[in-house]
Motif scaffolding. Structure first.
Motif, PDB file in Angstrom:
ATOM      1  N   TYR A  55    -106.199  57.387 -12.992  1.00  0.00           N
ATOM      2  CA  TYR A  55    -105.473  56.181 -13.412  1.00  0.00           C
ATOM      3  C   TYR A  55    -105.203  56.266 -14.920  1.00  0.00           C
ATOM      4  CZ  TYR A  55    -106.154  53.952  -8.889  1.00  0.00           C
ATOM      5  OH  TYR A  55    -106.085  53.636  -7.560  1.00  0.00           O
ATOM      6  N   PRO A  56    -104.202  55.516 -15.442  1.00  0.00           N
ATOM      7  CA  PRO A  56    -103.468  54.444 -14.746  1.00  0.00           C
ATOM      8  C   PRO A  56    -102.281  54.957 -13.934  1.00  0.00           C
ATOM      9  CG  PRO A  56    -102.745  54.552 -17.016  1.00  0.00           C
ATOM     10  CD  PRO A  56    -103.842  55.558 -16.880  1.00  0.00           C
ATOM     11  N   PHE A  57    -101.954  54.159 -12.894  1.00  0.00           N
ATOM     12  CA  PHE A  57    -100.698  54.298 -12.175  1.00  0.00           C
ATOM     13  C   PHE A  57     -99.879  53.052 -12.478  1.00  0.00           C
ATOM     14  CE2 PHE A  57    -103.313  57.250  -9.820  1.00  0.00           C
ATOM     15  CZ  PHE A  57    -102.430  58.276  -9.518  1.00  0.00           C
ATOM     16  N   PHE A  58     -98.653  53.014 -11.971  1.00  0.00           N
ATOM     17  CA  PHE A  58     -97.775  51.878 -12.248  1.00  0.00           C
ATOM     18  C   PHE A  58     -97.064  51.485 -10.956  1.00  0.00           C
ATOM     19  CE2 PHE A  58     -98.399  54.410 -15.961  1.00  0.00           C
ATOM     20  CZ  PHE A  58     -98.598  53.496 -16.981  1.00  0.00           C
ATOM     21  N   PHE A  59     -96.863  50.173 -10.769  1.00  0.00           N
ATOM     22  CA  PHE A  59     -96.166  49.700  -9.576  1.00  0.00           C
ATOM     23  C   PHE A  59     -94.846  49.055  -9.982  1.00  0.00           C
ATOM     24  CE2 PHE A  59     -95.099  46.739  -6.163  1.00  0.00           C
ATOM     25  CZ  PHE A  59     -95.251  47.559  -5.057  1.00  0.00           C
ATOM     26  N   SER A  60     -93.760  49.592  -9.410  1.00  0.00           N
ATOM     27  CA  SER A  60     -92.435  49.024  -9.638  1.00  0.00           C
ATOM     28  C   SER A  60     -92.144  48.022  -8.518  1.00  0.00           C
ATOM     29  CB  SER A  60     -91.370  50.126  -9.637  1.00  0.00           C
ATOM     30  OG  SER A  60     -90.076  49.547  -9.597  1.00  0.00           O
ATOM     31  N   VAL A  61     -92.096  46.732  -8.862  1.00  0.00           N
ATOM     32  CA  VAL A  61     -91.839  45.699  -7.859  1.00  0.00           C
ATOM     33  C   VAL A  61     -90.421  45.834  -7.313  1.00  0.00           C
ATOM     34  CG1 VAL A  61     -91.788  43.207  -7.431  1.00  0.00           C
ATOM     35  CG2 VAL A  61     -93.472  44.163  -9.015  1.00  0.00           C
ATOM     36  N   LYS A  62     -89.482  46.165  -8.186  1.00  0.00           N
ATOM     37  CA  LYS A  62     -88.082  46.287  -7.769  1.00  0.00           C
ATOM     38  C   LYS A  62     -87.905  47.393  -6.731  1.00  0.00           C
ATOM     39  CE  LYS A  62     -83.441  46.967  -9.685  1.00  0.00           C
ATOM     40  NZ  LYS A  62     -82.666  47.190 -10.930  1.00  0.00           N
ATOM     41  N   ASP A 122     -93.386  59.142 -14.560  1.00  0.00           N
ATOM     42  CA  ASP A 122     -92.262  58.413 -13.954  1.00  0.00           C
ATOM     43  C   ASP A 122     -91.780  57.247 -14.812  1.00  0.00           C
ATOM     44  OD1 ASP A 122     -92.335  60.052 -11.687  1.00  0.00           O
ATOM     45  OD2 ASP A 122     -93.806  58.766 -10.688  1.00  0.00           O
ATOM     46  N   VAL A 123     -92.705  56.653 -15.585  1.00  0.00           N
ATOM     47  CA  VAL A 123     -92.351  55.424 -16.302  1.00  0.00           C
ATOM     48  C   VAL A 123     -92.164  55.629 -17.805  1.00  0.00           C
ATOM     49  CG1 VAL A 123     -93.535  54.003 -14.583  1.00  0.00           C
ATOM     50  CG2 VAL A 123     -94.767  54.718 -16.637  1.00  0.00           C
ATOM     51  N   LYS A 124     -92.076  56.869 -18.234  1.00  0.00           N
ATOM     52  CA  LYS A 124     -91.957  57.117 -19.680  1.00  0.00           C
ATOM     53  C   LYS A 124     -90.695  56.518 -20.276  1.00  0.00           C
ATOM     54  CE  LYS A 124     -89.965  61.751 -19.076  1.00  0.00           C
ATOM     55  NZ  LYS A 124     -90.166  63.201 -19.337  1.00  0.00           N
ATOM     56  N   ASP A 125     -89.664  56.286 -19.443  1.00  0.00           N
ATOM     57  CA  ASP A 125     -88.424  55.680 -19.932  1.00  0.00           C
ATOM     58  C   ASP A 125     -88.314  54.202 -19.557  1.00  0.00           C
ATOM     59  OD1 ASP A 125     -87.545  58.100 -21.032  1.00  0.00           O
ATOM     60  OD2 ASP A 125     -86.759  58.759 -19.092  1.00  0.00           O
ATOM     61  N   ARG A 126     -89.425  53.621 -19.139  1.00  0.00           N
ATOM     62  CA  ARG A 126     -89.425  52.205 -18.767  1.00  0.00           C
ATOM     63  C   ARG A 126     -90.332  51.440 -19.728  1.00  0.00           C
ATOM     64  NH1 ARG A 126     -89.325  51.133 -12.298  1.00  0.00           N
ATOM     65  NH2 ARG A 126     -88.019  52.873 -11.658  1.00  0.00           N
ATOM     66  N   PRO A 127     -89.755  50.811 -20.733  1.00  0.00           N
ATOM     67  CA  PRO A 127     -90.582  50.155 -21.747  1.00  0.00           C
ATOM     68  C   PRO A 127     -91.243  48.861 -21.274  1.00  0.00           C
ATOM     69  CG  PRO A 127     -88.262  49.758 -22.180  1.00  0.00           C
ATOM     70  CD  PRO A 127     -88.326  50.737 -21.039  1.00  0.00           C
ATOM     71  N   LEU A 128     -90.677  48.232 -20.233  1.00  0.00           N
ATOM     72  CA  LEU A 128     -91.238  46.962 -19.782  1.00  0.00           C
ATOM     73  C   LEU A 128     -92.445  47.188 -18.888  1.00  0.00           C
ATOM     74  CD1 LEU A 128     -88.188  44.694 -18.846  1.00  0.00           C
ATOM     75  CD2 LEU A 128     -89.801  44.391 -20.715  1.00  0.00           C
ATOM     76  N   ASN A 129     -93.589  46.624 -19.269  1.00  0.00           N
ATOM     77  CA  ASN A 129     -94.768  46.713 -18.411  1.00  0.00           C
ATOM     78  C   ASN A 129     -95.599  45.441 -18.556  1.00  0.00           C
ATOM     79  OD1 ASN A 129     -96.939  47.169 -20.539  1.00  0.00           O
ATOM     80  ND2 ASN A 129     -95.565  48.898 -20.953  1.00  0.00           N
ATOM     81  N   MET A 130     -96.492  45.234 -17.602  1.00  0.00           N
ATOM     82  CA  MET A 130     -97.284  44.014 -17.553  1.00  0.00           C
ATOM     83  C   MET A 130     -98.634  44.330 -16.928  1.00  0.00           C
ATOM     84  SD  MET A 130     -96.323  40.517 -15.434  1.00  0.00           S
ATOM     85  CE  MET A 130     -94.733  40.349 -16.238  1.00  0.00           C
ATOM     86  N   ASP A 131     -99.684  43.678 -17.403  1.00  0.00           N
ATOM     87  CA  ASP A 131    -101.003  43.834 -16.796  1.00  0.00           C
ATOM     88  C   ASP A 131    -101.051  43.102 -15.463  1.00  0.00           C
ATOM     89  OD1 ASP A 131    -102.234  45.411 -18.737  1.00  0.00           O
ATOM     90  OD2 ASP A 131    -102.744  43.683 -19.974  1.00  0.00           O
ATOM     91  N   VAL A 132    -101.939  43.546 -14.594  1.00  0.00           N
ATOM     92  CA  VAL A 132    -102.099  42.922 -13.277  1.00  0.00           C
ATOM     93  C   VAL A 132    -102.425  41.439 -13.413  1.00  0.00           C
ATOM     94  CG1 VAL A 132    -103.505  42.891 -11.185  1.00  0.00           C
ATOM     95  CG2 VAL A 132    -102.790  45.068 -12.163  1.00  0.00           C
TER      96      VAL A 132
END
Length: 201
Positions: A45-52, A61-71
């Motif tokens: 970990y960590p992993f990331f979950f894309s809701v969309k 996978d998420v290196k180009d995704r600046p938006l993130n949020m804690d659980v």
């Protein structure tokens, strides 16, 4: 930023331990976002979950995704949405059905809104009341004081007729519920600004 905006812009939830994945998937399901039956996280970990996208992603996978949020923040937003919905609908609402078609419509509505699957119930005149909170049918003597009892016509008018159809009902309701969080989050931001200006925080 509202939850809908966060999701639409490809935001991801940070998963720091195994239980985070289950909590996030259940939360997303509660407010109508599509999720798969099973997910796995192989590796550190960590992993990331894309809701969309309804996908588990790696750091690469998420290196180009600046938006993130804690659980925790994600689940707090879900709680605000679901508590608002519950307050709108009342604690317990029962629909008085008159046919199997009425029962089937109630089941479709319940499954769309809650994401829970229930077995089809058979209409019987002695147990005509469909409970929108748990998806069960009840006889009149099981109804408790304080329950809101709607005729099937009232149910359709209040919960369904404003929607374009059963298939699109879930998305319309989800957007309605998620949009409610905007006002709540704005109020919280205004409160935080006030407290900071008064030097309480």
């Amino acid at each position: 930023m509202s939850l809908k905006e966060f999701v639409d812009q490809g935001g991801v939830i940070i998963l720091r331990e195994p239980k985070d994945l289950q909590n996030v998937v259940l939360g997303a399901k509660k407010v109508g976002y599509p999720v798969k039956k099973q997910y796995t996280c192989n590796g550190p970990y960590p992993f990331f979950f894309s809701v969309k996208d309804a996908k588990v992603l790696t750091s690469e996978d998420v290196k180009d995704r600046p938006l993130n949020m804690d659980v925790k923040d994600f689940l707090s937003m879900i709680d605000v949405i679901t508590s608002t919905v519950k307050a709108d609908e009342g604690d317990t609402v029962c629909v008085q059905c008159e046919s199997q078609s009425d029962v089937d419509t109630c089941i479709d509505y319940f499954q769309t809104v809650t994401g829970q699957k229930i077995r089809n119930s058979r209409f019987l005149e002695e147990i005509p009341f469909f409970n929108l909170q748990n998806g069960n049918l009840y006889p009149a003597y099981c109804l408790k004081p304080g329950y809101t009892i709607l005729s099937f016509g009232e149910f359709k008018e209040k919960f369904i007729s404003t929607q374009p159809g059963v298939e699109s009902e879930g998305m319309a309701l989800t957007e309605k519920f998620i949009s409610k969080i905007d006002a709540v989050m704005k109020s919280l931001r205004d409160l935080e600004s006030f407290l900071r200006s008064e030097r309480y925080v």
